[in-house]
Scaffold this motif. Sequence first.
Motif, PDB file in Angstrom:
ATOM      1  N   UNK A   1       0.862  -1.183   0.000  1.00 51.62           N
ATOM      2  CA  UNK A   1       0.000   0.000   0.000  1.00 51.62           C
ATOM      3  C   UNK A   1       0.903   1.239   0.000  1.00 51.62           C
ATOM      4  N   UNK A   2       0.563   2.231  -0.804  1.00 46.84           N
ATOM      5  CA  UNK A   2       1.401   3.425  -0.918  1.00 46.84           C
ATOM      6  C   UNK A   2       0.544   4.685  -0.796  1.00 46.84           C
TER       7      UNK A   2
ATOM      8  N   UNK B   1       1.416  19.886  -0.033  1.00 46.55           N
ATOM      9  CA  UNK B   1       2.880  19.979  -0.135  1.00 46.55           C
ATOM     10  C   UNK B   1       3.551  20.474   1.145  1.00 46.55           C
ATOM     11  N   UNK B   2       2.788  21.120   2.041  1.00 45.44           N
ATOM     12  CA  UNK B   2       3.386  21.706   3.251  1.00 45.44           C
ATOM     13  C   UNK B   2       3.911  20.660   4.236  1.00 45.44           C
ATOM     14  N   UNK B   3       3.617  19.377   3.999  1.00 45.98           N
ATOM     15  CA  UNK B   3       4.058  18.320   4.919  1.00 45.98           C
ATOM     16  C   UNK B   3       5.526  17.950   4.718  1.00 45.98           C
ATOM     17  N   UNK B   4       6.158  18.491   3.684  1.00 44.81           N
ATOM     18  CA  UNK B   4       7.558  18.152   3.390  1.00 44.81           C
ATOM     19  C   UNK B   4       8.317  19.416   3.023  1.00 44.81           C
ATOM     20  N   UNK B   5       9.659  19.400   3.104  1.00 48.84           N
ATOM     21  CA  UNK B   5      10.438  20.547   2.635  1.00 48.84           C
ATOM     22  C   UNK B   5      10.158  20.824   1.148  1.00 48.84           C
ATOM     23  N   UNK B   6      10.484  22.021   0.707  1.00 48.70           N
ATOM     24  CA  UNK B   6      10.244  22.428  -0.691  1.00 48.70           C
ATOM     25  C   UNK B   6      10.921  21.439  -1.639  1.00 48.70           C
ATOM     26  N   UNK B   7      10.203  21.108  -2.737  1.00 48.73           N
ATOM     27  CA  UNK B   7      10.712  20.198  -3.781  1.00 48.73           C
ATOM     28  C   UNK B   7      10.950  18.778  -3.258  1.00 48.73           C
ATOM     29  N   UNK B   8      10.241  18.407  -2.215  1.00 48.04           N
ATOM     30  CA  UNK B   8      10.329  17.041  -1.686  1.00 48.04           C
ATOM     31  C   UNK B   8       8.916  16.481  -1.462  1.00 48.04           C
ATOM     32  N   UNK B   9       8.840  15.165  -1.393  1.00 45.58           N
ATOM     33  CA  UNK B   9       7.568  14.480  -1.123  1.00 45.58           C
ATOM     34  C   UNK B   9       7.748  13.482   0.004  1.00 45.58           C
ATOM     35  N   UNK B  10       6.612  13.122   0.591  1.00 44.50           N
ATOM     36  CA  UNK B  10       6.539  12.008   1.545  1.00 44.50           C
ATOM     37  C   UNK B  10       5.984  10.799   0.805  1.00 44.50           C
ATOM     38  N   UNK B  11       6.583   9.645   1.021  1.00 39.62           N
ATOM     39  CA  UNK B  11       5.953   8.383   0.612  1.00 39.62           C
ATOM     40  C   UNK B  11       5.845   7.499   1.855  1.00 39.62           C
ATOM     41  N   UNK B  12       4.644   7.016   2.103  1.00 44.76           N
ATOM     42  CA  UNK B  12       4.437   6.030   3.168  1.00 44.76           C
ATOM     43  C   UNK B  12       4.040   4.729   2.473  1.00 44.76           C
TER      44      UNK B  12
END
Length: 503
Positions: free
Chosen positions: A361-362, A370-381
């Motif tokens: 599951x992803x 987008x505010x949950x991560x630094x600029x130009x980055x993403x979270x993947x769970x």
Amino acid sequence: MHKNLFPDSHYDAIIIGSGIGGLVTATQLAAKEAKVLVLERYLIPGGSAGYFERQGYRFDVGASMIFGFGQRGTTNLLTRALDAVNVSLEVIPDFVQIHYHLPNSLDLKVERTYENFLQNLTSYFPHEVKGIRRFYDECWRVFNCLNSMELLSLEEPRYLMRMFFQHPWACLSLLRYLPQNVGDVARRHIKDPLLLKFIDMECYCWSVVPADMTPMINAGMVFSDRHYGGVNYPKGGVGQIAQKLVEGLIQTGGQIKYQARVTQILTEKGRAVGVKLANGQIYRAKYIVSNATRWDTFEKLLPQEKILANEKKWQQNYEKSPSFLSLHMGIKASSLPAKTECHHILLEDWEKMADPEGTIFVSIPTLLDPDLAPVDHHIIHAFTPHWIDDWQGLSVKDYEAKKEKAARRILERLEKIFPGLDTGLDYLEVGTPRTHRRFLGRDDGTYGPIPRRKLRGLLAMPFNRTAIPGLYCVGDSTFPGQGLNAVAFSGFACAHRIAVDLG
């Protein structure tokens, strides 16, 4: 009447645990001016719907596919729970519930628009066009019945009578579906074995069991609400739901204490009358509500000799679902292909769907917020089922090495749908069933109860009352089961039943 019975009870209700089911119970009671105390073992509320922060990333502890934030009908239980205590939460609509990556080149999206989803599915199974529509339309019939009435305690006779007189046909329809499972209904309309496997996955992705063991009432809710109220992500992360409920609880006169680990439910003359904390402190109340799992409640918080016949019977019907191996990742935004969706499910072999590491599951919530991560980055769970037995008895060194190997296997598979993921990895934290047990206080880190064998729909699921007077249960071990909207339903029902008992 109750006040004289309990002269030394400071509270009307004590809730053990601040998962969403417990918080909905607490806020509903506080909104009715009951004196409520929530006791939470951890530093923040939410349980599986909590959050944690690392190096500029705000991660959701559990899944981020959230139902219950719609604005219409009665099944929007999270919206209603927040409204009850005069708080609100901004949500971001997700227009694709899941992007499936399945065997037999079955690569399709469940779009919020119902007709689009049906078209996506029938393009793979044109010979089943009638069966597909009939099956999902039958799910809508269940949903429309639920969505026409106020969802409160099925243990309260006056409520049941009122609902029956107000909505006789809806009640009769729901009674018909109560003992049915999805697999039986699906096979009435669909013959293609591959399509039936897809229906299995449609169930498994939220119930952790295939269609034959998934109650039709629950499926009617999930398969329809994704197109009705839709999947909506809370701005600021899933942890905001619990934070807002706590804010509302305090505003309405309720209390919550953190780092307050309940170790015992106290009984007198067979009745639950209070709780004892790890530090020896005792709190008393007219009613005790456990938001712990059924196993924690009856095998750990109550003396062993108190395991009652009906609990033993329940455990013959239900077992613990697996826990999860979780990868919380921070990645460079450039690592994701254009037009990537927020939620994905990856499976390469139908026979391994329910195996440890079979289904992955992803969630990528930063595609919505987008505010949950630094600029130009993403979270993947990314998370996949795992049993705690595979993680026991290891030295610290072996435990870390096993985590690293497992994470490597998951990352290699994710590379198939997100090429270049590994090179864009900025942060990685691996959680095991032991992590879930430690931080969430859930027996073996379990996701909740699943049927041991095929049961008659939801009929075997326990309600909020227990065989011990004064003790109630709430959360995913009670009707109607797992998922945030389901445990919110459990909370509404529990609070309603207690409110009636309190007069």
